[in-house]
Design an enzyme around this catalytic site. Sequence first.
Site, PDB file in Angstrom:
ATOM      1  N   HIS A  74       1.883   4.176  -3.268  1.00 48.10           N
ATOM      2  CA  HIS A  74       1.151   5.679  -3.037  1.00 48.10           C
ATOM      3  C   HIS A  74       2.227   6.021  -3.545  1.00 48.10           C
ATOM      4  O   HIS A  74       2.834   7.130  -4.624  1.00 48.10           O
ATOM      5  CB  HIS A  74       1.822   6.183  -1.716  1.00 48.10           C
ATOM      6  N   CYS A  81      -9.572  -3.369  -2.126  1.00 49.74           N
ATOM      7  CA  CYS A  81      -8.266  -3.253  -2.532  1.00 49.74           C
ATOM      8  C   CYS A  81      -7.612  -3.090  -1.550  1.00 49.74           C
ATOM      9  O   CYS A  81      -7.784  -2.760  -0.810  1.00 49.74           O
ATOM     10  CB  CYS A  81      -8.822  -2.185  -4.049  1.00 49.74           C
ATOM     11  N   CYS A  99      -7.296  -4.282  -7.563  1.00 48.09           N
ATOM     12  CA  CYS A  99      -8.871  -4.527  -8.120  1.00 48.09           C
ATOM     13  C   CYS A  99      -7.958  -4.234  -9.633  1.00 48.09           C
ATOM     14  O   CYS A  99      -6.793  -3.510  -9.130  1.00 48.09           O
ATOM     15  CB  CYS A  99     -10.101  -3.348  -7.415  1.00 48.09           C
ATOM     16  N   CYS A 104      -8.248   4.080  -3.397  1.00 53.73           N
ATOM     17  CA  CYS A 104      -9.095   3.411  -3.993  1.00 53.73           C
ATOM     18  C   CYS A 104     -10.197   2.884  -2.932  1.00 53.73           C
ATOM     19  O   CYS A 104     -10.677   2.859  -2.308  1.00 53.73           O
ATOM     20  CB  CYS A 104      -8.522   1.429  -4.274  1.00 53.73           C
ATOM     21  N   CYS A 127      -6.492  -0.578 -10.830  1.00 50.38           N
ATOM     22  CA  CYS A 127      -5.211  -0.272  -9.913  1.00 50.38           C
ATOM     23  C   CYS A 127      -3.784  -1.311 -10.534  1.00 50.38           C
ATOM     24  O   CYS A 127      -3.290  -0.094 -10.581  1.00 50.38           O
ATOM     25  CB  CYS A 127      -5.504  -0.883  -8.218  1.00 50.38           C
ATOM     26  N   HIS A 170       0.706  -1.246   0.144  1.00 51.32           N
ATOM     27  CA  HIS A 170      -0.491   0.119  -0.125  1.00 51.32           C
ATOM     28  C   HIS A 170       0.678   1.398   0.409  1.00 51.32           C
ATOM     29  O   HIS A 170       0.736   2.146  -1.176  1.00 51.32           O
ATOM     30  CB  HIS A 170      -0.390  -0.497   1.337  1.00 51.32           C
ATOM     31  N   GLU A 171       1.916   1.690   0.614  1.00 51.97           N
ATOM     32  CA  GLU A 171       2.749   2.268   1.045  1.00 51.97           C
ATOM     33  C   GLU A 171       3.664   2.458  -0.109  1.00 51.97           C
ATOM     34  O   GLU A 171       3.982   3.766  -0.571  1.00 51.97           O
ATOM     35  CB  GLU A 171       3.875   2.227   2.644  1.00 51.97           C
TER      36      GLU A 171
HETATM   37 ZN   LIG Z   1      -2.574   5.095   2.628  1.00 53.64          ZN
HETATM   38 ZN   LIG Z   2      -8.283  -0.428  -5.866  1.00 50.21          ZN
END
Ligand SMILES: [Zn+2]
Ligand SMILES: [Zn+2]
Length: 287
Positions: A209, A221, A240, A216, A243, A205-206
């Site tokens: 970014h 996701c 997803c 999202c 993404c 996730h990070e």
């Molecule tokens: Zn975040």
């Molecule tokens: Zn997504």
Amino acid sequence: MKKNLFLFLIVFACQSKSNNYFELISENDIELKAPIEGEWLYSHKEKGQDLTQFKNSKSVKPKSNCNIIYLKPIGNFKNLQKKQIEITKEYLEIFFQIKTEILSDVSVNIIPKTARRIGYESNEQLLASYILDTILKKEKHKNQIALMAISEMDLYPKPEWNYVFGLASYMDRVGVTSVYRFQDENLIQSDFNLCLSRLLKISSHEIGHMFGMHHCIAAKCVMNGTNNIDETDGSVVRLCSNCQQKINFNFQFNNNKRLNDLAFFFKKHNLNQELELINLDIGKIKK
Ligand SMILES: [Zn+2]
Ligand SMILES: [Zn+2]
């Protein structure tokens, strides 16, 4: 002339095959339910980011001198935690289809007293923005495309916040995450996979970014924002289809290879729920 037409047809054929992949796996996207109190989207009214917005943003594309993700452990990690960082490196390499390396551990003493506090739960916390601005932004490792610190200690982003799981800078492509809240006092073998799954989600996730992806709101996701550990546990490890299309636009990897690599990884590390999820996508492209 004929040669150009032939090339055009090849490009077109590759493109439609790849578009077909995203169409097929989009059947596995699960729409987000209306947020309830306590969840991230209840208190953060986010607009999301579609593919066109992503393409128009200045997100980074790998080049021959800019193609390695670095992980920087900060603190005193126990053996099981070190093992999780090793597995996370292996995962990120598959997730983004890009080389990932772990730098040597550094002591938490690099964080001065002015960037620490005793938090609301009486535990010592480190100021995440200090780690980004004063430590990570100044480091440049060979062919670095992104740099993420992993802290053993808890983090806070600013005085009014209780804690934060991670923080990243889009512009500088640096970030920090902490394993502190992923485990009880000490990581034990029976909690290993749960904590590992949390670390895999937060790390991807990070770094997502750092590669220009916003939160999202299109579907369940790994780029969904989460407010607390329960919400993180209820979130999914999968990107997803929207993404996935974003990172594929930047990284141009082979989608089928990535899916198979992910399945192999989840099987190898007994991450069964994650394996089930990825097998659903594999099922779609095999039909
Ligand atoms: Zn975040
Ligand atoms: Zn997504």
